[in-house]
Design a protein around this motif. Structure first.
Motif, PDB file in Angstrom:
ATOM      1  N   GLN A 158       0.984  -1.189  -0.228  1.00 38.31           N
ATOM      2  CA  GLN A 158      -0.021  -0.070  -0.044  1.00 38.31           C
ATOM      3  C   GLN A 158       0.890   1.148  -0.104  1.00 38.31           C
ATOM      4  N   THR A 159       0.440   2.287  -0.618  1.00 38.54           N
ATOM      5  CA  THR A 159       0.996   3.541  -0.575  1.00 38.54           C
ATOM      6  C   THR A 159       1.292   4.033   0.691  1.00 38.54           C
ATOM      7  N   PRO A 160       2.565   4.551   1.113  1.00 42.26           N
ATOM      8  CA  PRO A 160       2.755   5.057   2.523  1.00 42.26           C
ATOM      9  C   PRO A 160       1.995   6.318   2.465  1.00 42.26           C
ATOM     10  N   SER A 161       1.675   6.884   3.719  1.00 37.49           N
ATOM     11  CA  SER A 161       0.804   7.758   4.275  1.00 37.49           C
ATOM     12  C   SER A 161       1.724   9.018   4.710  1.00 37.49           C
ATOM     13  N   THR A 162       1.443  10.324   4.482  1.00 36.18           N
ATOM     14  CA  THR A 162       2.293  11.042   5.148  1.00 36.18           C
ATOM     15  C   THR A 162       1.318  12.111   5.975  1.00 36.18           C
ATOM     16  N   THR A 163       0.585  11.492   6.950  1.00 36.84           N
ATOM     17  CA  THR A 163      -0.262  12.164   7.601  1.00 36.84           C
ATOM     18  C   THR A 163       0.275  13.080   8.615  1.00 36.84           C
ATOM     19  N   LEU A 164       1.353  12.550   9.058  1.00 32.58           N
ATOM     20  CA  LEU A 164       2.349  13.121  10.138  1.00 32.58           C
ATOM     21  C   LEU A 164       3.214  14.337   9.684  1.00 32.58           C
ATOM     22  N   ASN A 165       3.746  15.283  10.336  1.00 33.42           N
ATOM     23  CA  ASN A 165       4.778  16.170   9.964  1.00 33.42           C
ATOM     24  C   ASN A 165       6.009  15.182   9.954  1.00 33.42           C
ATOM     25  N   GLN A 166       6.718  14.821   8.993  1.00 33.28           N
ATOM     26  CA  GLN A 166       7.922  13.871   8.764  1.00 33.28           C
ATOM     27  C   GLN A 166       9.207  14.279   9.626  1.00 33.28           C
ATOM     28  N   ASP A 167       9.283  15.764   9.949  1.00 31.67           N
ATOM     29  CA  ASP A 167      10.488  16.057  10.803  1.00 31.67           C
ATOM     30  C   ASP A 167      10.047  16.655  12.195  1.00 31.67           C
ATOM     31  N   GLU A 168       9.006  16.987  12.475  1.00 30.81           N
ATOM     32  CA  GLU A 168       8.248  17.314  13.704  1.00 30.81           C
ATOM     33  C   GLU A 168       7.421  16.277  14.519  1.00 30.81           C
ATOM     34  N   ALA A 169       7.284  15.241  14.000  1.00 26.49           N
ATOM     35  CA  ALA A 169       6.495  14.244  14.671  1.00 26.49           C
ATOM     36  C   ALA A 169       6.778  13.858  16.022  1.00 26.49           C
ATOM     37  N   VAL A 170       8.240  13.671  16.043  1.00 31.38           N
ATOM     38  CA  VAL A 170       8.863  12.859  17.299  1.00 31.38           C
ATOM     39  C   VAL A 170       8.664  14.110  18.492  1.00 31.38           C
ATOM     40  N   SER A 171       9.142  15.186  18.022  1.00 30.12           N
ATOM     41  CA  SER A 171       9.078  16.522  19.147  1.00 30.12           C
ATOM     42  C   SER A 171       7.470  16.559  19.495  1.00 30.12           C
ATOM     43  N   ARG A 172       6.704  16.462  18.740  1.00 32.33           N
ATOM     44  CA  ARG A 172       5.304  16.917  19.044  1.00 32.33           C
ATOM     45  C   ARG A 172       4.781  15.924  20.019  1.00 32.33           C
ATOM     46  N   GLY A 173       5.014  14.607  19.680  1.00 30.56           N
ATOM     47  CA  GLY A 173       4.490  13.522  20.363  1.00 30.56           C
ATOM     48  C   GLY A 173       5.417  13.617  21.896  1.00 30.56           C
ATOM     49  N   CYS A 174       6.330  14.172  22.054  1.00 32.37           N
ATOM     50  CA  CYS A 174       6.992  14.175  23.277  1.00 32.37           C
ATOM     51  C   CYS A 174       6.492  15.189  24.004  1.00 32.37           C
ATOM     52  N   ALA A 175       6.019  16.144  23.458  1.00 30.03           N
ATOM     53  CA  ALA A 175       5.749  17.406  24.143  1.00 30.03           C
ATOM     54  C   ALA A 175       4.039  17.122  24.687  1.00 30.03           C
ATOM     55  N   LEU A 176       3.300  15.992  23.891  1.00 33.56           N
ATOM     56  CA  LEU A 176       2.166  15.441  24.447  1.00 33.56           C
ATOM     57  C   LEU A 176       2.268  14.914  25.452  1.00 33.56           C
ATOM     58  N   GLN A 177       3.274  13.825  25.453  1.00 36.45           N
ATOM     59  CA  GLN A 177       3.424  13.049  26.659  1.00 36.45           C
ATOM     60  C   GLN A 177       4.018  13.967  27.889  1.00 36.45           C
ATOM     61  N   SER A 178       4.694  15.058  27.813  1.00 36.89           N
ATOM     62  CA  SER A 178       5.160  15.941  28.741  1.00 36.89           C
ATOM     63  C   SER A 178       3.904  16.429  29.196  1.00 36.89           C
ATOM     64  N   ALA A 179       2.753  17.035  28.539  1.00 35.12           N
ATOM     65  CA  ALA A 179       1.769  17.632  29.036  1.00 35.12           C
ATOM     66  C   ALA A 179       0.787  16.722  29.773  1.00 35.12           C
ATOM     67  N   MET A 180       0.787  15.286  29.360  1.00 36.30           N
ATOM     68  CA  MET A 180       0.047  14.294  29.918  1.00 36.30           C
ATOM     69  C   MET A 180       0.635  14.012  31.319  1.00 36.30           C
ATOM     70  N   LEU A 181       1.796  14.079  31.573  1.00 34.53           N
ATOM     71  CA  LEU A 181       2.517  13.881  32.947  1.00 34.53           C
ATOM     72  C   LEU A 181       2.834  15.098  33.730  1.00 34.53           C
ATOM     73  N   SER A 182       2.447  16.326  33.096  1.00 38.13           N
ATOM     74  CA  SER A 182       2.580  17.549  33.927  1.00 38.13           C
ATOM     75  C   SER A 182       0.963  17.793  34.659  1.00 38.13           C
ATOM     76  N   PRO A 183       1.176  18.257  35.963  1.00 36.49           N
ATOM     77  CA  PRO A 183      -0.236  18.400  36.611  1.00 36.49           C
ATOM     78  C   PRO A 183      -0.771  19.926  36.095  1.00 36.49           C
ATOM     79  N   ALA A 184      -0.012  20.411  35.377  1.00 36.78           N
ATOM     80  CA  ALA A 184      -0.651  22.038  35.044  1.00 36.78           C
ATOM     81  C   ALA A 184      -1.495  21.786  33.662  1.00 36.78           C
TER      82      ALA A 184
END
Length: 843
Positions: free
Chosen positions: A376-402
């Motif tokens: 199947q044709t690969p999808s480019t839904t995510l930002n190929q360069d920034e996907a990792v940092s955005r996922g880390c920021a989401l996890q950071s927000a999930m762990l932060s009480p603020a």
């Protein structure tokens, strides 16, 4: 308050911030979202990021790159030696402890920095970028690590973050970060009871390639598998192109570019640009470099390059390696069933989609390869360069009480099996696989040993690991003593993989019987409690657990629920190799164990134990809850553990932190000094041009010549004895120049603004003149009503001052009040209450 997500890459880094508006990727001081992983050392200061990258050609030997590959590794590690073959322009040396040292010339002397120190310098730069964008201090963050990072590498990155002043909430596998960024915002995920949605991710970065799979349900993410090749990435494609043009230049110009580090650096930089152009164009592209080496001022050109034919032919061996990894990833994409030890492979029809991330996935040949393997044709839904940092920021927000984030459960995996080895009382060796491949993390397991003295445990990775030494750490449990009867004591050891993916022996406890006197005291205490009022009793760890089900404990780490399995290493056999799995208090089933076994026979029972742990309390215990718990007859004593792992000692960590603080202070001081010098230089050039052009007429001729001479002298001073002066010297010099140069600037500004001010004054005077003329002509618009005119023209009488009569003190308050009231009324009558008269006029 904001929290950060950092994608720490080999070539460049990305920083995303979680704040009230959502997730945002921060731009650096050059308005770029990617910050090069580059540190350049000068005579007085260091520069990092884009500025360091720009100095790479001119300050080649003191500009450090690719240092992520050295984290947590020894100098003689094969991967390090392979890295040194890539013509690194800076010097790498072996330190006394065997680790990697980076030698540079800084502050006019040779200095050696460890990989942790250099990494901390880059993290400091990333924190400054975030602080400037947010407008405040940021400390909490989640940092990404490649999923193939081993225990020493993860510990080294944590040490670097500590040196940089970060509070790392979690080290997150970049595979899990991408999967989280993909799934958190999805609203069409299947329900928990339905079949999960399986998605495969292919990440081809600068220096490595990873293939991983994840299963999604509503509010739930579980990583299934991950395979990787740490030595296959975009830079290998660049190297293939560079070798091609090197050979062409040798045949055409008799010039070997590889013998000159600066020329090789320029060549690799140009072929990287060519690769990006070929990814977007299908036509032939010319290639040439001007003044490459040997001081030849000519344009070295190569034959036209066809991106679809020649390039794919050059990288054919690399594509074959990528094809093998994709096939292995497809075969390894198995769903680890929670309550079974069986791993079932995924079929192509079970894969919902294939997502690609990483800059090198833009190469058409890589895309076509992915399409051929997965159908199947690969999808480019995510930002190929920034996907990792955005996922880390989401996890950071999930762990932060603020922050309040949508509930989303993330289950990560350990991709390498971990085995534990020990030596028995009779010097016989034993081992067992504590955490198998793709085991959930974080996770804890309780192991039980029978020993009469101190003993040592050693942890190793098992299987194919990108590490020269599979050794993780050595843990010596001390304080063990035999029982009163001389038999071996029961020792419980907790083995754990924490949220950062780091293995450790977190605790050890000695289980010993309670002496009879203490039992009698406990009986008396219980009798007294039975006669008196019942009050809640505080659980004392020294008196042992409240029940005998020590194997079923729950513990919380962040938002994850951690279950513990319980395994007993029992000396019942003569060879001390019996392994017992306790899933209930009465489970005495003993399993023989041999080194050839890849997994324990009791592993399924451990997973069944997790079912009991996750079940509600009334379902777990059933009717047993109605029974009165038995009286504790044992107690637990904590034992000290000496750990020997690949990590900086506290003394060295404190030393590196102190050094980094001094370097930051020196950089700040040097920046202030340079800014002050630049301010003087800028003022000299600016005022010289203005005096010769627009300010000349506002200075007397003699003063003008004197000021120009002063500017020329200052310029000459700047490039001679004033080249390296303290900041206050430049500030004083600028003050002296401004004392002469500011007055003519002020006179010029007044001269330029005077016509406008006169025009405004003239306009105001004309308006007043017009109003007076209309009034003199008795214009109706300016006539006043007679009553109003009488009020305005009525003279105001002088106020009467009355002396208050002297009265007794007891009635003084009342008299004063009466007098004030009369005076007020009198004043109103004399002067006329404007409100009253206004009412009359209105009536």
């Amino acid at each position: 308050m904001s929290v950060l997500g950092i994608d720490f890459g080999t070539d460049c880094c990305y920083v995303s911030v979680a704040r009230a508006g959502g997730i945002e990727t921060i731009a650096n001081d050059y308005s770029l979202r990617n910050t090069p992983s580059c540190i350049s050392f000068g005579e007085k200061t260091r520069v990092m990021g884009v500025a360091a990258k720009n100095q790479q050609t001119t300050n080649m030997k003191n500009t450090v790159t690719n240092f992520k590959r050295f984290l947590g590794r020894q100098f003689r590690d094969p991967l390090v030696q392979e890295e040194l073959k890539r013509n690194l322009p800076f010097e790498v040396m072996e330190q006394p402890d065997g680790s990697v040292g980076i030698k540079v010339r800084y502050q006019n002397e040779e200095q050696v920095f460890s990989a942790e120190q250099v990494t901390a310098m880059l993290l400091t730069k990333l924190r400054d970028i975030a602080d400037a964008a947010i407008g405040g201090r940021t400390v909490d963050c989640v940092i990404s690590v490649p999923s193939y990072f081993t225990d020493p590498e993860r510990r080294a990155l944590l040490d670097a973050a500590t040196i940089a002043g970060f509070n790392v909430l979690k080290q997150m596998n970049d595979s899990t970060a991408v999967a989280l960024a993909y799934g958190l915002y999805r609203t069409d995920l299947p329900n928990v009871e339905e079949k999960p949605r399986n998605v495969v991710f292919v990440d081809v970065g600068y220096s490595s390639m990873q293939v991983y799979a994840a299963a999604y349900n509503k509010g739930k993410l579980k990583m299934l598998s991950c395979v990787s090749d740490p030595t296959l990435g975009g830079r290998d494609l660049d190297l293939a192109l560079a070798q091609h043009f090197r050979n062409e230049f040798i045949g055409k110009y008799k010039m070997d570019v590889a013998t000159n580090s600066r020329a090789w650096l320029r060549l690799t930089t140009e072929v990287e640009k060519l690769k990006k152009q070929m990814s977007a164009n299908s036509t032939q592209l010319p290639f040439g470099i001007e003044c490459l080496m040997d001081d030849k001022d000519e344009l070295l050109t190569a034959d036209a390059f066809s991106p679809r034919e020649d390039f794919e032919l050059l990288i054919a061996p690399l594509l074959e390696r990528a094809h093998t990894l994709l096939k292995r990833g497809l075969a390894d994409c198995g769903t680890f069933l929670l309550f079974s030890s069986k791993i079932s492979g995924l079929k192509l029809d079970d894969i919902y989609g294939v997502e690609i991330v990483g800059g090198s996935t833009r190469v058409p040949a890589v895309k076509n390869l992915i399409k051929d393997v997965f159908g199947q044709t690969p999808s480019t839904t995510l930002n190929q360069d920034e996907a990792v940092s955005r996922g880390c920021a989401l996890q950071s927000a999930m762990l932060s009480p603020a922050f309040k984030v949508r509930e989303f459960n993330v289950t990560d995996i350990q991709i390498y099996p971990i085995i534990l080895k020990w030596r028995g009382p009779n010097h016989e060796d034993g081992q067992m696989e504590v955490f198998p491949k793709y085991h959930s993390v974080p996770f804890s397991k309780m192991l039980t040993f029978y020993r009469s003295d101190a003993f040592t445990l050693e942890a190793y990775y098992d299987g194919d690991v990108p590490l020269a030494n599979n050794f993780i750490g050595q843990y010596r449990v001390q304080g063990v003593k035999p029982t009163a009867t001389g038999e071996s004591s029961k020792v419980k050891v907790k083995a754990r993989i924490n949220v950062n993916g780091i293995f450790l022996i977190s605790s050890a406890s000695l289980i010993e019987p309670v002496p009879p006197k203490e039992e009698d005291a406990m009986d008396a205490s219980e009798a007294a409690n039975a006669e008196g009022p019942k009050t809640p009793q505080k659980n004392d760890k020294q008196n042992g657990p409240a029940n005998t089900q020590d194997n079923e404990k729950m513990e919380t780490d962040g938002t994850e629920k951690i279950s513990e399995g319980h395994v007993v290493i029992s000396p019942r056999n003569s060879d001390n190799t019996g392994v017992q799995c306790l899933n209930s208090p009465n489970d005495d089933t003993e399993y023989p164990f041999s080194e050839s076994q890849s997994r324990l026979p009791c592993e399924e029972e451990l997973l069944v134990s997790k079912v009991l742990l996750d079940a509600p309390a009334e379902e777990k215990t059933g009717k047993e809850d109605k029974k009165k718990p038995s009286k504790p007859t044992v107690r637990s004593v904590d034992l000290p553990i000496e750990s020997l792992v690949f990590q900086l000692s506290k003394e060295r960590l404190d030393l590196f932190t102190e050094i980094e603080g001094k370097l930051i202070a020196n950089d700040k001081q040097e920046k202030e000094r340079a800014d002050a010098r630049n301010a003087v230089e800028e003022y000299v050039y600016d005022m010289r041009g203005k005096v010769n052009e627009s300010l000349g007429e506002f200075l007397p001729p003699q003063e003008r010549e004197s000021f120009l001479s002063s500017l020329d002298a200052t310029e000459e001073w700047l490039y001679n004895e004033g080249e390296d002066c303290a900041r206050n010297v430049y500030v004083d010099r600028l003050v002296q120049l401004r004392h002469v140069g500011d007055p003519p600037v002020k006179r010029k500004r007044e001269f330029e603004e005077r016509p406008r001010a006169l025009d405004e004054l003239g306009g105001a005077l004309q308006l007043v003149r017009k109003a007076l003329d209309l009034y003199a002509a008795k214009d109706e618009r300016l006539s006043l009503d007679a009553s109003v005119s009488s009020i305005l023209n009525k003279p105001k009488p002088k106020p009467k001052v009355e002396t208050p009569p002297e009265e007794p003190a007891k009635t003084g308050g009342k008299s004063e009040q009466h007098t004030d009231q009369k005076a007020t009324e009198g004043d109103a009558g004399a002067t006329g209450d404007r409100s009253g008269e206004k009412m009359e006029v209105d009536s």
